[in-house]
Scaffold this motif. Structure first.
Motif, PDB file in Angstrom:
ATOM      1  N   TYR A  95       0.763  -1.269   0.030  1.00 46.35           N
ATOM      2  CA  TYR A  95      -0.009  -0.056  -0.153  1.00 46.35           C
ATOM      3  C   TYR A  95       0.862   1.424  -0.075  1.00 46.35           C
ATOM      4  O   TYR A  95       1.501   1.262   0.830  1.00 46.35           O
ATOM      5  CB  TYR A  95      -0.885   0.129   1.348  1.00 46.35           C
ATOM      6  N   LYS A  96       0.912   2.111  -0.945  1.00 47.77           N
ATOM      7  CA  LYS A  96       1.721   3.219  -1.195  1.00 47.77           C
ATOM      8  C   LYS A  96       1.659   4.388  -0.117  1.00 47.77           C
ATOM      9  O   LYS A  96       2.463   4.988  -0.149  1.00 47.77           O
ATOM     10  CB  LYS A  96       1.645   3.686  -2.574  1.00 47.77           C
ATOM     11  N   TYR A  97       0.538   4.235   0.478  1.00 49.38           N
ATOM     12  CA  TYR A  97       0.462   5.241   1.747  1.00 49.38           C
ATOM     13  C   TYR A  97       0.846   4.908   3.067  1.00 49.38           C
ATOM     14  O   TYR A  97       0.974   5.530   3.930  1.00 49.38           O
ATOM     15  CB  TYR A  97      -0.831   5.837   1.710  1.00 49.38           C
ATOM     16  N   ALA A  98       1.267   3.504   3.231  1.00 47.98           N
ATOM     17  CA  ALA A  98       1.627   2.874   4.363  1.00 47.98           C
ATOM     18  C   ALA A  98       2.806   3.175   4.987  1.00 47.98           C
ATOM     19  O   ALA A  98       3.802   3.470   4.017  1.00 47.98           O
ATOM     20  CB  ALA A  98       1.624   1.299   4.272  1.00 47.98           C
ATOM     21  N   LYS A  99       3.049   3.037   6.122  1.00 50.42           N
ATOM     22  CA  LYS A  99       4.452   3.278   6.891  1.00 50.42           C
ATOM     23  C   LYS A  99       4.601   1.986   7.803  1.00 50.42           C
ATOM     24  O   LYS A  99       3.819   1.290   8.239  1.00 50.42           O
ATOM     25  CB  LYS A  99       4.445   4.553   7.754  1.00 50.42           C
ATOM     26  N   PHE A 100       5.959   1.616   7.832  1.00 52.42           N
ATOM     27  CA  PHE A 100       6.171   0.348   8.272  1.00 52.42           C
ATOM     28  C   PHE A 100       7.232   0.550   9.578  1.00 52.42           C
ATOM     29  O   PHE A 100       8.172   1.110   9.294  1.00 52.42           O
ATOM     30  CB  PHE A 100       6.838  -0.696   7.243  1.00 52.42           C
ATOM     31  N   PRO A 101       6.827  -0.280  10.628  1.00 54.07           N
ATOM     32  CA  PRO A 101       8.043   0.054  11.582  1.00 54.07           C
ATOM     33  C   PRO A 101       9.212  -0.792  11.295  1.00 54.07           C
ATOM     34  O   PRO A 101       9.293  -1.963  10.796  1.00 54.07           O
ATOM     35  CB  PRO A 101       7.299  -0.876  12.862  1.00 54.07           C
ATOM     36  N   LYS A 102      10.388   0.017  11.624  1.00 53.87           N
ATOM     37  CA  LYS A 102      11.712  -0.502  11.228  1.00 53.87           C
ATOM     38  C   LYS A 102      11.786  -1.898  12.057  1.00 53.87           C
ATOM     39  O   LYS A 102      12.399  -2.733  11.372  1.00 53.87           O
ATOM     40  CB  LYS A 102      12.660   0.275  11.259  1.00 53.87           C
ATOM     41  N   ASN A 103      11.285  -2.036  13.214  1.00 55.64           N
ATOM     42  CA  ASN A 103      11.530  -3.094  13.835  1.00 55.64           C
ATOM     43  C   ASN A 103      10.701  -4.262  13.504  1.00 55.64           C
ATOM     44  O   ASN A 103      10.777  -5.345  14.326  1.00 55.64           O
ATOM     45  CB  ASN A 103      11.473  -2.990  15.444  1.00 55.64           C
ATOM     46  N   ARG A 104       9.881  -4.233  12.495  1.00 54.70           N
ATOM     47  CA  ARG A 104       8.982  -5.186  12.112  1.00 54.70           C
ATOM     48  C   ARG A 104       9.282  -5.659  10.683  1.00 54.70           C
ATOM     49  O   ARG A 104       8.639  -6.482   9.978  1.00 54.70           O
ATOM     50  CB  ARG A 104       7.681  -4.928  12.095  1.00 54.70           C
ATOM     51  N   ILE A 105      10.531  -4.999   9.967  1.00 52.04           N
ATOM     52  CA  ILE A 105      10.642  -5.340   8.652  1.00 52.04           C
ATOM     53  C   ILE A 105      10.818  -6.893   8.338  1.00 52.04           C
ATOM     54  O   ILE A 105      10.215  -7.352   7.348  1.00 52.04           O
ATOM     55  CB  ILE A 105      11.652  -4.405   7.952  1.00 52.04           C
TER      56      ILE A 105
END
Length: 632
Positions: A432-442
């Protein structure tokens, strides 16, 4: 007179078959009068069914179809070449392997009308020579036949010792005394034909399918026991004695089923295309009015797809295991097509209940316990990456797998029209192009989507059946359970994630309990979910008219934990997209060399810390222990 000449298995035909048997070639030939010889590979056994001359006997011939070596022949050819043919095959097997076993199967004639209409209990009678040499084989056969359950009735098997083994009103193929002296043995199995009406003309296919599977297992166990005791062969497992060669009709049905499923994407068709607009509409209403959802046009006609689906000749599949797998898949596709036809109506929800099942009380209780346990837990997330940066991590992960298996041709796409922050559609990783992802969950996200969903897709592509990459019936639950397991094994299954999985179960139950969108949203808010998170969970469950699929994530994870704790092997689960009930079938098909071992295993299964966590699960770690462990 001319007809009798046609019903002769000629010496030249027998000689040709003998040559091919000696060369261990696959044999599948028609015999005079509509019979058939099928020898998958040269083994010291054979199943036989003789078609009666004086009565109808619909369905009985299917009981030998599950074997690697069988003959179906008209009763008339018994002395017109059939006895000679079997004797020649038996001699070759005896010379090579030390002994040979023939099992002849026939149906018990109907004596009167009423008992067969009322009494559907499966019954068998084994006819065998009274010699101690076959005692173990006969017991193995009897025990497996007695495990058959049909119409909630347990099978009952009797044994009768006799030198004249033959179906009712037929002549024996041989004198058993002469046969046995040459280490060539014969057993007869009489079957009560609960799959027929009393005339022998009308078939009850569901009863036949269940009986076929049970009889096939019993025969293989008998052959296995016989081979271990009386031949120079050492089969590794009784299931390995099943058929290996897949007939053309199976390949055709497999391809056609896959093409039908590939003609539409179920989840994308059920997912709104205006998620941002819907969120803004809902927020602007003060979270008091259900938003309006819009869906993609259907690029297919459900009636035409169903016509194609039900024209598939499933009844021509001989292998009982493959019959079960393909029949299940046809049934599931039928339901999913009906759901899409009824999209955005209440009937979509009813279809969802058929496909994904109800929510069990213990699952709901566990979900509520998780939500109450984590209600006031705040998980701090310091750093996020946007969709574009996350897509670069995904591309790198794909390249790592591609180095191991060059056919791993997955692609990454940024999209606006998906309900999740990330999801998989076949070989595509959609973000999803508007999503943000926690770095500790990549790492967890990559293991979930690429290391599980896409990996099993390509492992499935490696198999001879397309169903392994499109997915067997009910595969979603196993897939999502494995995917959540991957998050835990890599050390990134956080409390927020587990809480969301529990909330999905609660939201699905709310849908079932006829809560509206707003009421379910407010229920989730009472467990301290952020507005956008509660909206996303509610949207996932209420999309299309009501989709209960989201309950399978937590259920699948709990089931996987139980499976591993009970000693289940994890490797077979990655062979493709399968459900838990398919594990025994998959193991059987691997033993039969119909399926191959998967070319890829997830990277986390080679990580030392992941293996330590896996060992903890084997020692009894459950989901509540995991939560308490993470919250420390």
């Amino acid at each position: 007179m001319k007809k009798r000449k046609e019903l002769i298995i000629t010496d030249s035909m027998i000689e040709e078959i003998k040559k091919r048997v000696i060369k261990n070639e696959f044999i599948r030939e028609r015999l005079p009068g509509g019979g058939r010889i099928h020898i998958d590979r040269f083994l010291p056994f054979l199943c036989l069914y003789r078609i009666p001359l004086k009565r109808d006997d619909v369905g009985t011939k299917r009981l030998v179809f599950g074997e690697a070596a069988y003959i179906i022949a008209k009763e008339e050819v018994t002395k017109n070449g059939l006895n000679h043919l079997i004797r020649e095959i038996a001699k070759i097997a005896k010379d090579d392997y030390g002994a040979f076993l023939l099992i002849e199967i026939w149906s018990k004639p109907h004596q009167e009308k009423e008992p067969f209409l009322k009494d559907k209990k499966p019954e068998f009678k084994i006819y065998a020579p009274k010699l101690g040499v076959l005692t173990s084989t006969i017991e193995a056969l009897k025990n497996r036949l007695n495990e058959i359950v049909i119409n909630r009735e347990n099978a009952q098997t009797q044994i009768e010792y006799t030198d004249n083994i033959a179906p009712y009103e037929m002549e024996p193929l041989y004198s058993n005394r002469v046969f046995n002296k040459n280490n060539i043995y014969m057993i007869g199995v009489e079957v009560k034909p609960i799959y027929q009406d009393y005339t022998g003309k009308k078939l009850y296919p569901l009863e036949l399918a269940k009986l076929h599977k049970g009889v096939a297992n019993a025969c293989k166990m008998a052959f296995y026991t016989f081979m271990k005791e009386h031949t120079n062969l050492e089969p590794i497992d009784y299931r390995s004695l099943g058929r290996r060669v897949v007939t053309k009709v199976v390949k055709t049905i497999d391809t056609d089923l896959a093409n039908i499923e590939d003609s539409f994407d179920f989840l994308l068709q059920a997912t709104p295309v205006n998620l941002e607009e819907a969120w803004n509409e809902f927020k602007n209403s003060g979270f008091s009015k259900k938003p309006t959802f819009h869906y993609r046009p259907k690029p297919f006609d459900p009636s035409i797809i169903k016509r194609d689906l039900f024209s598939l000749p499933i009844e021509y599949i001989e292998d009982p295991t493959l019959t079960e797998i393909f029949s299940e898949k046809l049934d599931e596709l039928d339901k999913k097509i009906s759901m899409l036809k009824d999209r955005d109506t209440k009937n979509f929800f009813y279809g969802s209940m058929q496909v994904y099942g109800e929510i069990e009380k213990n699952l709901l209780d566990t979900a509520l316990e998780i939500l109450n346990l984590t209600k006031n837990y705040n998980e701090s997330i310091d750093e996020y990456v946007d969709a574009y940066e996350f897509s670069e991590y995904a591309k790198k992960e794909i390249e790592d797998y591609k180095k191991i298996f060059p056919k791993f041709n997955a692609v990454v796409e940024l999209r606006e029209d998906i309900v999740s922050s990330a999801m998989v559609s076949n070989h595509k990783f959609l973000i999803y192009k508007y999503a943000k992802f926690p770095k500790n969950r990549i790492k967890a996200l990559l293991n979930h989507e690429i290391g599980t969903h896409i990996l099993t897709y390509f492992n499935g592509l490696y198999q001879p059946f397309k169903q392994l990459h499109t997915g067997l019936k009910g595969y979603d639950e196993m897939q999502e359970g494995l995917a959540v397991l991957s998050e835990y094994l890599c050390g990134e299954l956080g409390i927020k994630r587990i809480k969301i999985l529990a909330a999905r179960v609660l939201a699905a139950q709310s849908l079932i309990d006829d809560y509206d969108f707003v009421k379910t949203f407010n229920l989730l808010k009472s467990y301290n979910f952020a507005d956008k998170t509660a909206f996303s969970i509610t949207t996932r469950v209420y999309r299309g008219g009501g989709l209960t699929k989201d309950a399978i994530y937590l259920r699948g994870f709990i089931d996987i934990l139980e499976y591993i704790k009970d000693g289940g092997e994890i490797e077979p689960l990655y062979i493709g997209k399968i459900a838990a009930n398919h594990i025994p079938m998959i193991k059987e098909l691997i033993l039969r060399k119909v399926l191959k071992n998967p070319p890829l295993m997830p990277k986390y299964l080679k990580d030392e810390n992941s293996l330590k966590r896996l060992e903890e699960i084997k020692n009894g770690l459950d989901i509540l222990n995991i939560i308490k462990k993470v919250m420390k």
